[in-house]
Enzyme design. Structure first.
Site, mmCIF file in Angstrom:
data_model
loop_
_atom_site.group_PDB
_atom_site.id
_atom_site.type_symbol
_atom_site.label_atom_id
_atom_site.label_comp_id
_atom_site.label_asym_id
_atom_site.label_seq_id
_atom_site.Cartn_x
_atom_site.Cartn_y
_atom_site.Cartn_z
ATOM 1 N N CYS A 102 0.920 -1.119 0.064
ATOM 2 C CA CYS A 102 0.025 -0.108 -0.061
ATOM 3 C C CYS A 102 0.718 1.137 0.109
ATOM 4 O O CYS A 102 1.720 1.359 -0.789
ATOM 5 C CB CYS A 102 -0.906 -0.105 1.273
ATOM 6 S SG CYS A 102 -2.316 1.236 1.182
ATOM 7 N N LEU A 103 0.592 2.276 1.031
ATOM 8 C CA LEU A 103 1.556 3.379 1.092
ATOM 9 C C LEU A 103 2.728 3.137 1.249
ATOM 10 O O LEU A 103 3.857 3.634 0.974
ATOM 11 C CB LEU A 103 0.996 4.374 2.065
ATOM 12 C CG LEU A 103 1.607 5.676 2.018
ATOM 13 C CD1 LEU A 103 1.524 6.494 0.722
ATOM 14 C CD2 LEU A 103 0.823 6.779 3.104
#
Length: 580
Positions: free
Chosen positions: A306-307
């Site tokens: 993800c991030l």
């Protein structure tokens, strides 16, 4: 932060209070502009009004006809619906089939009516999205008199399930949970006892991260360690849930040395932590620690989720840049890069992008200035909008009309273990990546120098999930366009989290996989999907095989040196909770 004047403070308090009371922390200005754009374009388009009036008349008459003449065998009532809300066979019987048919006609009308030619694309997408939210609330499946499954259950249970549902509703609105249910929840999925239990040690710590090294479980291991950076929006142990579905346990069981970053859950004292801090303290410092343990020349399999994957892509771009930069000096080389549900191009962020514009970012800045961070509950509200059918209405129907409390799983328990986002970092993340798409445009800066994803040279294993509302797979796929590295793209069944937690033996799992060699041709995402190989089962073995093929000859496994162990896994940062 820059000190604010009394008038600025007044504006901030009014904006933040109004948004929290009226629009659940969404910008009322953005929503009003979208509505006004739709209304004004519709008002000055009499031809469009006539088209919509004709469509409404035709669909309305169709609904009346089916309602008046519907019988159990009526072809318009149809078979059970693929929509989970209408899947029961009771929805094929009159009058409930007619209600379902009328609701489908309402959906068809608003799919056409919620946008008008000439509208700004962002506003059109917003009006269509919120029309779906409104319809999701009004579906006949949500109400006692119009849901045949609920009515049958009420009769069969003698009303006891409705009474239990009413108690559930009362506890929720008063904030007074069931003590017995709360005690049961608190006793399940305890971090360090039931989840996050893969043996390991914290071997490095700074003000932002703990670095966990997991103990070997095989006699030999690949010489290149796997370094995993999860998103700081989530607790790291989504990748180390129960032993049977822990990705970390699977990797160490297959002969890999695994390191995991565990992020601090920030509070108001950490409001000035920046994206540069997350890159330097969270990623570069951890890589230096790994280099110290394994030698400066030992390459690393870098992995980000993800991030955390976006941050890892920034790091890989900085390392690949000719000459590197000041902050990358002394870092070990990368052998490969794995990006799990991670975007590098934010031009197509999906429905999450509807909640991010200049007005919304300003509102979030005003909310965070007062508290120094964004709470997990505030972030969760946005994600509930994206999954309102599953996370709000279907769940409420079960809890309030059927009296069923959702039984907590390890994944749902992790999801409730929320984290915070420091104010400065969150502002930089939203403006730099979502608003300005600086990474894809080659404008993201590390040590004052712009970095480009085109500088990534190492092989990439790229993972998207079919039903991802956070990192849509079409957006993840854009990395093919941004760099000429070898890319193996995998499209996995499931959503942002459930699709990743896909252990071998998990039922009803499949994925598509295809290799694009370095400097290979660009394929459009849909064409890639048509040509990619479809495989049943978990994607984990495919990734493990890919890692092993890019690793050196296995070496004898060694225990974690006692002199570097700071604490037992899962460490201390993951255990810190703050009241939102």
């Amino acid at each position: 932060m820059t000190p604010e004047t009394p008038t600025q403070r007044l504006d901030r308090l009014v904006h933040a209070a109004g948004a929290q009371m009226l629009t659940r922390s969404l910008s009322p200005v953005s929503l009003s502009l979208a509505w006004a754009d739709w209304a004004w374009h519709l008002m000055q388009s009499p031809g469009r009004q006539m088209e919509l009036a004709a469509l409404a008349t035709r669909l309305g008459l169709d609904s009346v006809r089916v309602a008046a003449g519907g019988t159990p065998g009526d072809e318009h009532l149809g078979a059970a619906d693929d929509d989970p809300r209408f899947r029961d066979d009771a929805w094929t019987q009159w009058p409930f089939g007619a209600l379902r048919h009328a609701f489908r006609n309402q959906e068809a009308f608003w799919r056409e009516a919620a946008s008008t030619p000439g509208m700004k694309a962002q506003h059109a997408a917003e009006t269509q999205f919120f029309a779906r939210q409104w319809l999701g609330m009004l579906t006949p499946a949500n109400w006692l008199p119009t849901n045949p499954v609920v009515l049958a259950d009420a009769v069969e249970s003698g009303g006891t399930h409705l009474v239990q549902g009413a108690m559930n509703w009362l506890r929720d609105i008063t904030g007074q949970p069931d003590p017995q249910a709360l005690a049961q929840e608190d006793s399940r999925f305890v971090v360090g006892r039931d989840v996050a239990v893969t043996p390991g040690k914290v071997v490095y710590r700074n003000r932002l991260v703990e670095l966990i090294r997991y103990a070997p479980q095989t006699k030999t291991v690949c010489p290149e360690p796997v370094f995993i950076v999860p998103s700081w929006i989530m607790k790291y142990y989504v990748l180390d849930l129960s032993p049977h579905n822990s990705l970390v346990r699977y990797l160490v069981g297959e002969g890999h040395t695994v390191y995991m970053v565990s992020w601090l859950n920030p509070d108001a004292r950490d409001q000035d932590l920046s994206m540069d801090d997350y890159l330097g303290l969270g990623l570069f410092d951890a890589l230096r620690a790994i280099s110290h343990f394994h030698g400066a020349d030992q390459a690393v399999h870098a992995t980000g989720y993800c991030l955390g994957g976006t941050l890892m892509a920034i790091a890989a771009a900085a390392l690949g840049r000719h000459g590197g930069s000041a902050s990358t000096k002394g870092l070990p080389p990368l052998r490969s890069l794995t990006l799990i549900a991670a975007q590098t191009d934010f031009s197509e962020p999906g429905e999450l992008g509807l909640f991010i514009d200049e007005s919304q970012v300003r509102l979030l800045d005003e909310i965070m200035r007062g508290q120094g961070y964004l709470t997990g509950k505030q972030m969760a509200g946005t994600f509930q909008f994206l999954h309102s059918r599953e996370l709000v209405w279907t769940r409420r129907m079960r809890e309030y009309l059927l009296g069923e409390r959702e039984e907590r799983s390890d994944l749902s328990a992790w999801n409730a273990d929320t984290t915070r986002m420091p104010a400065l970092m969150h502002h930089q993340y939203l403006t730099g990546l979502y608003l300005h798409n600086a990474l894809a445009g080659g404008r993201w800066r590390v040590d004052g120098h712009a970095v480009s994803v085109a500088d990534i040279r190492v092989p990439v294993f790229l993972i998207g999930t079919e039903n991802d509302h956070v990192s849509p797979w079409h957006s993840v796929y854009q990395l093919h366009r941004l760099c000429d590295a070898e890319v193996t793209f995998v499209l996995v069944a499931g959503g942002h989290n459930a699709g990743i937690i896909s252990e071998p033996g998990h039922p009803r799992r499949h994925y598509r996989i295809a290799l694009r060699r370095a400097r290979g041709p660009w394929l459009h995402a849909e064409r890639w999907q048509q040509q990619a190989e479809l495989r049943d089962g978990s994607w984990w073995p495919a990734w493990q095989t890919w890692l092993a093929a890019r690793s050196g000859t296995p070496v004898r496994a060694k225990p974690i040196p006692a002199d570097v162990a700071i604490a037992d896994a899962p460490g201390t940062f993951v255990l810190k909770r703050y009241a939102d």
